[in-house]
Scaffold this motif. Structure first.
Motif, PDB file in Angstrom:
ATOM      1  N   PRO A 290       0.834  -1.214   0.000  1.00 44.77           N
ATOM      2  CA  PRO A 290       0.000   0.000   0.000  1.00 44.77           C
ATOM      3  C   PRO A 290       0.863   1.258   0.000  1.00 44.77           C
ATOM      4  CG  PRO A 290      -0.034  -1.073   2.151  1.00 44.77           C
ATOM      5  CD  PRO A 290       0.717  -1.993   1.235  1.00 44.77           C
ATOM      6  N   LYS A 291       0.359   2.304  -0.651  1.00 42.39           N
ATOM      7  CA  LYS A 291       1.113   3.571  -0.695  1.00 42.39           C
ATOM      8  C   LYS A 291       1.084   4.271   0.648  1.00 42.39           C
ATOM      9  CE  LYS A 291       0.584   4.685  -5.562  1.00 42.39           C
ATOM     10  NZ  LYS A 291      -0.446   5.236  -6.432  1.00 42.39           N
ATOM     11  N   PHE A 292      -0.018   4.067   1.390  1.00 44.29           N
ATOM     12  CA  PHE A 292      -0.187   4.778   2.660  1.00 44.29           C
ATOM     13  C   PHE A 292      -0.453   3.790   3.789  1.00 44.29           C
ATOM     14  CE2 PHE A 292      -1.499   7.540  -0.771  1.00 44.29           C
ATOM     15  CZ  PHE A 292      -0.770   8.694  -0.514  1.00 44.29           C
ATOM     16  N   ARG A 293       0.242   4.025   4.905  1.00 43.47           N
ATOM     17  CA  ARG A 293      -0.022   3.263   6.119  1.00 43.47           C
ATOM     18  C   ARG A 293      -0.132   4.253   7.259  1.00 43.47           C
ATOM     19  NH1 ARG A 293       3.963  -1.669   5.106  1.00 43.47           N
ATOM     20  NH2 ARG A 293       2.410  -3.187   4.455  1.00 43.47           N
ATOM     21  N   CYS A 294      -1.188   4.119   8.040  1.00 46.84           N
ATOM     22  CA  CYS A 294      -1.339   5.014   9.187  1.00 46.84           C
ATOM     23  C   CYS A 294      -1.584   4.166  10.428  1.00 46.84           C
ATOM     24  CB  CYS A 294      -2.507   5.976   8.945  1.00 46.84           C
ATOM     25  SG  CYS A 294      -2.659   7.212  10.250  1.00 46.84           S
ATOM     26  N   LEU A 295      -0.781   4.423  11.466  1.00 41.97           N
ATOM     27  CA  LEU A 295      -0.891   3.655  12.705  1.00 41.97           C
ATOM     28  C   LEU A 295      -1.397   4.549  13.825  1.00 41.97           C
ATOM     29  CD1 LEU A 295      -0.276   0.968  14.232  1.00 41.97           C
ATOM     30  CD2 LEU A 295       1.989   1.896  14.719  1.00 41.97           C
ATOM     31  N   GLY A 296      -2.394   4.082  14.546  1.00 35.70           N
ATOM     32  CA  GLY A 296      -2.952   4.841  15.664  1.00 35.70           C
ATOM     33  C   GLY A 296      -2.867   4.057  16.961  1.00 35.70           C
TER      34      GLY A 296
ATOM     35  N   ALA B 200       6.730   6.953   8.787  1.00 35.78           N
ATOM     36  CA  ALA B 200       7.321   5.657   9.123  1.00 35.78           C
ATOM     37  C   ALA B 200       8.051   5.690  10.470  1.00 35.78           C
ATOM     38  CB  ALA B 200       8.272   5.205   8.015  1.00 35.78           C
ATOM     39  N   LYS B 201       8.810   6.771  10.700  1.00 35.42           N
ATOM     40  CA  LYS B 201       9.549   6.876  11.965  1.00 35.42           C
ATOM     41  C   LYS B 201       8.602   6.983  13.159  1.00 35.42           C
ATOM     42  CE  LYS B 201      14.095   8.765  10.917  1.00 35.42           C
ATOM     43  NZ  LYS B 201      14.762  10.035  10.667  1.00 35.42           N
ATOM     44  N   GLU B 202       7.576   7.820  12.988  1.00 39.33           N
ATOM     45  CA  GLU B 202       6.588   7.995  14.054  1.00 39.33           C
ATOM     46  C   GLU B 202       5.852   6.671  14.324  1.00 39.33           C
ATOM     47  OE1 GLU B 202       5.505  10.557  16.126  1.00 39.33           O
ATOM     48  OE2 GLU B 202       7.455  11.391  15.555  1.00 39.33           O
ATOM     49  N   ARG B 203       5.544   5.979  13.227  1.00 36.78           N
ATOM     50  CA  ARG B 203       4.848   4.703  13.380  1.00 36.78           C
ATOM     51  C   ARG B 203       5.711   3.712  14.160  1.00 36.78           C
ATOM     52  NH1 ARG B 203       4.033   1.972   8.654  1.00 36.78           N
ATOM     53  NH2 ARG B 203       4.976   3.502   7.269  1.00 36.78           N
ATOM     54  N   ALA B 204       6.996   3.693  13.840  1.00 42.89           N
ATOM     55  CA  ALA B 204       7.907   2.784  14.544  1.00 42.89           C
ATOM     56  C   ALA B 204       7.944   3.114  16.028  1.00 42.89           C
ATOM     57  CB  ALA B 204       9.298   2.873  13.930  1.00 42.89           C
TER      58      ALA B 204
END
Lengths: 476, 476
Positions: free
Chosen positions: A215-221, A311-315
């Motif tokens: 996917p082009k976009f991944r968002c983690l909450g 990506a960094k924030e998600r990690a």
């Protein structure tokens, strides 16, 4: 002990691919579970023909054969309880074909999960089943256990990605199963049956796998919940909202404390944390999904809501979850983190109750247990923190495991979500599948009349894991 | 003929649920294929216990049992080639539970596909496997054949939606297979093996099925192609574009002509039409997917591009595809539309070549064949237009079918995508699965030692469909 003719095996694979060294036998006799036993010999075949020759010999001499990949199994699947040959498949690690237009790849069983994904990435696609052990887990091992991982809620488990298999049967014959296409209805789909059969029906020597677009976009909450029940309701509400998350993880208070203690992440010590991810090709769609999940969390008392596409924030958000295993291992010098009631699946509406029940059962039995898991696919995991040198703690753990799986059956859950049965869950497996055990025994006979493939597992397993094998942890 | 004790059966299901009337035996001896045979008796069980009693009796007396749903099978799966009992499951048509929070439903096997979807719709969800025959096809029959339909490209086939099954085995015993959760790794996944086993392994008496959210937006597009090859490249390009269409259909020139002739739709008589659909919860995402597919079609020479979100407009675009079957039936008074090489699956990149090959093989053998299908899942269908009262046309059809499946195997395709094997594809099935037939025969014995469940099918089938059964069409 049956006779084994090591020179015959050397003749097949070459001297350098055989070992009877006690140190090797010890290592190959353990996996990531508490169980341990010794094979008589470790054999590392390099191609299909060698596997066929080894199986023909073993079948003739009725020698047990245990197939082994990365050794990351959590419940003793590759522990050779009856000795025999351990077949180390890691030399057969070639990616044979990546066919982007026809959306499949062909791989040997020793390919490591992460290596496959590295190779697929230039084509803009990925192989979705990804256990936490993807750095060492092999495709063959994942097929043996029907592994799935954090993204199974959206992308399914290994079985959903296996289009076809080449398998060496117990007698050494080679069969080609399944197809290369998205759908197939050509008689018995034996390749799907092989997935999750824990090495008891044949040796996989090649797999045809499907993959999906990256996917082009991944968002983690993330959301914190003061009450476990509220996190549970949020899970059920998300799954009923029409959104298909690409990840939905529950982390309980025990795990949060462990992470805080060992990593100083300063996580709020609430009863539960939910991690939720959405992915897709269009940002508006991912926004919609994340917003929907966030709204559900808020409506159920979730606090400290945060989310990121970066990506960094998600990690950073995922770090606590990622480091759960080492954190639990380092929780206390006196306590070891062990896998016993390592996984289960329950209906979404029972997620929170299951986690609560696990805590209650642990407390009642004087051990500590954590509950976490891939809730979007109904999957719940635990770790037991216990003093492994105390016999009474093993007895407590044994009681707790039995009670947990009794509860799981009472809410119409199932014994394993993605780790398989192995040794530690054999008793629960037998209780759950009570009415079809005879059928499964007949099926096993149809595949392996001499019972040489991973004997002493599944229907054939000792129900008491404490006495079934040595334990890797010394009991004083 | 073996002895059958009709009063014993009457005692089990009641007099009104038994028939030996020749008219009934004729009807129950045919399905939507060219094949025909007569059962000795038709029995309509009303519950699981009755099925168990019937099977126990049949097993004791070694009487063949053929399980039957809507009778819409295309290749003779439910044609009782060895006589015996035909078990009509349509009375067991209750929807037992719709569990929205836990995302599963439980149904009896006689529930009709459309009826299930009507019942699910108030919950905002649908059951995705939907064959063209969904108005009459039962869930049990769809399980027997691993049915899929136009949306399988995105939502998978029946096997992907079956979480668990209750099955009466050949000896009358009842087993509960699978689970109720998205993932499961609890030993042999026998429920997945039952799917596609064409009534040869057991009688499904209850199914636990998953469902998915009804998308808020659906957009259907169409493109015409002067050259079949270009449509083929467009299919492969779409599947490699990162878009997951919810439908991708190919219609060939023969089908277009048939539709124009009987319905006056004025379709352009090009070599191929592609129909492509996207669905989802967010319009921007659906827009993106439709635009991507439209762009691919344009780049490959597609013309007359049109698309719509509007339900009425979509129905209009789809009308030609929908009316394909009746149009082919009415194509000519002298020719009948028959299902013989009714379906197959091939890699995406071989779609156009397969359609072209089908036309060539048909022409060479002096019959007319159409090629169409759910290309997004690799599925290709054909109909043979032939004069059924001419022996030479049957011989031609026989040759054509053999040639088509030989070609399918040569491009690593598979004999059936979603219609199953039945009688007409038995020979192709045996050729394709040559190396695993012995294993499948052993598996069948493990389930059904007396070979009473749909005998004379799959591995046990006569390879020549012309001599295996009567033909529904009279040969002069």
């Amino acid at each position: 002990m049956k006779k084994i003719d090591v020179p015959i095996l050397k003749n097949i694979v070459g001297e350098e691919n055989i070992s009877t060294d006690p140190a090797d036998l010890f290592i190959y006799g353990s996996d990531s579970s508490v169980h341990s036993a010794r094979p008589w010999v470790v054999v590392r075949p390099g191609d299909t023909q060698q596997v066929q020759q080894i199986m023909a010999y073993a079948n003739q001499e009725k020698i047990p054969v245990v197939t082994r990949g990365g050794g990351s199994g959590m419940c003793g699947q590759t522990v050779p309880v009856q000795g025999g040959i351990t077949l180390d498949m890691k030399r057969m690690n070639k990616i044979l074909e990546i066919n982007a237009p026809d959306v499949f790849c062909r791989v040997q069983p020793g390919v490591v999960d992460d290596d496959l994904n590295k190779a697929l990435s230039p084509f803009g696609v990925f192989y979705p089943p990804t256990p936490a052990s993807s750095r060492i887990a092999t495709i063959g091992g994942e097929i043996g256990n029907n592994a799935s991982g954090v993204r199974s809620v959206k992308y399914g488990a290994t079985r959903d990605s296996v289009l076809g298999l080449k398998v060496v049967l117990a007698d050494g014959s080679l069969v080609t199963l399944g197809a290369r296409t998205r759908v197939e209805a050509t008689g018995y789909q034996v390749h799907k049956l092989m997935v999750g059969s824990e090495g008891t029906l044949g040796v996989v020597v090649e797999a045809t796998l499907s993959f999906v677009p990256i996917p082009k976009f991944r968002c983690l909450g993330m959301a914190n919940f003061d009450r476990l029940e509220d996190a549970g309701t949020a899970i059920a509400d998300i799954m009923a909202s029409g959104v298909v998350p690409s990840m939905l993880e529950l982390v309980d208070s025990v795990a949060i404390k462990a992470v805080n203690k060992t990593m100083d992440l300063g996580l709020p010590e609430v009863e539960a944390v939910l991690l939720y991810e959405a992915d897709g090709m269009v940002k508006e769609a991912v926004d919609y999904e994340i917003n929907t999940m966030q709204e559900v969390c808020k409506n159920n008392g979730g606090t400290g809501l945060t989310s990121s596409y970066d990506a960094k924030e998600r990690a950073k958000i995922f770090l606590g979850r990622k480091k759960l295993f080492p954190a639990l291992s380092k929780f206390s010098d006196a306590l070891s983190s062990t896998s016993l009631a390592d996984d289960m699946a329950v209906p979404y509406s029972k997620m929170a109750e299951t986690a609560k029940m696990i805590h209650e059962i642990a407390a009642r039995n004087n051990i500590i247990m954590t509950a976490y898991g891939h809730c979007g696919s109904g999957c719940m995991h635990t770790k037991i923190l216990m003093a492994p040198n105390r016999q009474d703690q093993w007895e407590s753990a044994k009681r707790a495991v039995a009670e947990i799986y009794e509860y799981v059956r009472s809410v119409k859950g199932t014994t394993s979500a993605e780790h398989g049965i192995g040794i530690s869950k054999a008793s629960a497996f037998k209780a759950e599948k009570n009415d079809s055990l005879k059928l499964m025994i007949n099926m096993k006979k149809a595949f392996d009349p001499n019972n040489i493939l991973n004997p002493g597992k599944l229907m054939d397993a000792h129900e008491d894991w404490v006495t079934a094998t040595d334990l890797r942890y010394t009991v004083a």
